[in-house]
Design an enzyme around this catalytic site. Structure first.
Site, mmCIF file in Angstrom:
data_model
loop_
_atom_site.group_PDB
_atom_site.id
_atom_site.type_symbol
_atom_site.label_atom_id
_atom_site.label_comp_id
_atom_site.label_asym_id
_atom_site.label_seq_id
_atom_site.Cartn_x
_atom_site.Cartn_y
_atom_site.Cartn_z
ATOM 1 N N SER A 62 -5.253 -1.160 -2.755
ATOM 2 C CA SER A 62 -4.854 -2.471 -3.463
ATOM 3 C C SER A 62 -6.045 -3.306 -3.267
ATOM 4 O O SER A 62 -5.980 -4.184 -4.029
ATOM 5 C CB SER A 62 -3.575 -2.705 -2.854
ATOM 6 O OG SER A 62 -3.731 -3.146 -1.501
ATOM 7 N N LYS A 123 -4.821 -8.553 2.457
ATOM 8 C CA LYS A 123 -5.042 -9.226 1.127
ATOM 9 C C LYS A 123 -6.050 -10.134 1.241
ATOM 10 O O LYS A 123 -6.391 -10.624 2.339
ATOM 11 C CB LYS A 123 -3.811 -9.815 0.364
ATOM 12 C CG LYS A 123 -2.483 -8.837 0.247
ATOM 13 C CD LYS A 123 -2.773 -7.771 -0.529
ATOM 14 C CE LYS A 123 -1.598 -6.741 -0.647
ATOM 15 N NZ LYS A 123 -1.838 -5.813 -1.681
#
Length: 286
Positions: A62, A123
């Site tokens: 991701s 993230k």
């Protein structure tokens, strides 16, 4: 007349001289038993992991291209202050957040992911309190303005036990016969000049979102692999997204790449530990 040796007063002790008493033997230092040593070691490691650095591994793609499946990094634990999520098992020993510091846009952060707040995610920080974040046609918009996004060379990653191409259209064979994945890559430049690369694999529903205002004490977080990341664009539902993340969920800031492997190592074959290492990735900073 010359005196003989026996006539010299210092040649012998006076008969009534006191005999010095023996000194008590020094008390031997008691060594710690192995269980006590082990407990001390565990406490030192726990304190180090809680307040200085902690290791994390990357199990997904991701955050491509910055982070690859099989990367191992150290996160600085002091960067944003401390909360119960800084402690092993999220022990509720720290009230709220102490020594708090707000992250900056572009930071790569580790945090406990909503809604369960029990799994470590990684993230990039995109929006801070007061920011309005929106995706329009695959272009990130901050406070009503598009974030510059420029096409650059494809991101190329070899196929390995840790990496498969997301779709056949991205598969390629290099001149030496190595199977690789070629992904369209872009450079984004945030307000203030912070730059990083992202992947854009084509249009997806998450390329168009409603504007979201980041409330006080929260963050809008996104994966750099924009079409393969369940992030703040999706509501906080188990297995679907994380929504707007409270800053108290912060665990640390990605700091140093300490190891990276393509997943081909075999524990029973020690030489493969080295052949599987991605040496060019080790030691990089964020």
């Amino acid at each position: 007349m010359t005196a003989t040796m026996n006539d010299t007063p210092d040649a012998q002790s006076a008969p009534d001289a006191p005999v010095p008493s023996p000194q008590p033997a020094a008390k031997e230092k008691k060594e710690d038993s192995f269980p006590v040593f082990l407990i001390k070691l565990v406490l030192v490691v726990a304190l180090f992991r809680s307040f200085v650095f902690a290791p994390f591994n990357i199990p997904s793609e991701s955050m491509l291209p910055r982070l690859e499946n099989g990367d191992y990094l150290l996160a600085s634990k002091w960067s944003y202050g401390y909360s119960k999520y800084s402690l092993p098992f999220s022990l509720p020993l720290i009230p709220g957040r102490i020594l708090a510091s707000q992250p900056e846009r572009g930071d790569v952060v580790i945090f406990k992911a909503p809604p369960g707040n029990d799994i470590d995610y990684i993230k990039r920080v995109i929006g801070l309190p007061g920011d309005t974040v929106q995706m329009i046609g695959g272009v990130l918009h901050l406070n009503g303005k598009p974030v510059p996004k420029e096409r650059t060379a494809d991101f190329v990653i070899p196929v390995s036990p840790n990496t498969d191409c997301i779709a056949a259209e991205f598969e390629a064979i290099e001149k030496d016969g190595t199977p690789t994945c070629h992904y369209p890559q872009y450079t984004e430049t945030l307000p203030g000049g912070r730059q990083y690369n992202v992947l854009d694999l084509g249009y997806r529903p998450q390329d168009d979102t409603a504007p979201m205002v980041v409330p006080e004490g929260h963050m809008f977080l996104m994966g750099d692999n924009r079409d393969n990341s369940m992030d703040s664009r999706f509501p906080a539902m188990e297995g679907q997204g994380i929504g707007l993340v409270p800053q108290e969920n912060l665990v640390g800031r990605a700091s140093i790449m300490m190891w990276s492997t393509d997943g081909s190592a075999n524990w029973l074959l020690p030489w493969t530990w080295f052949s599987a290492a991605r040496w060019n990735r080790i030691g990089g900073t964020f």
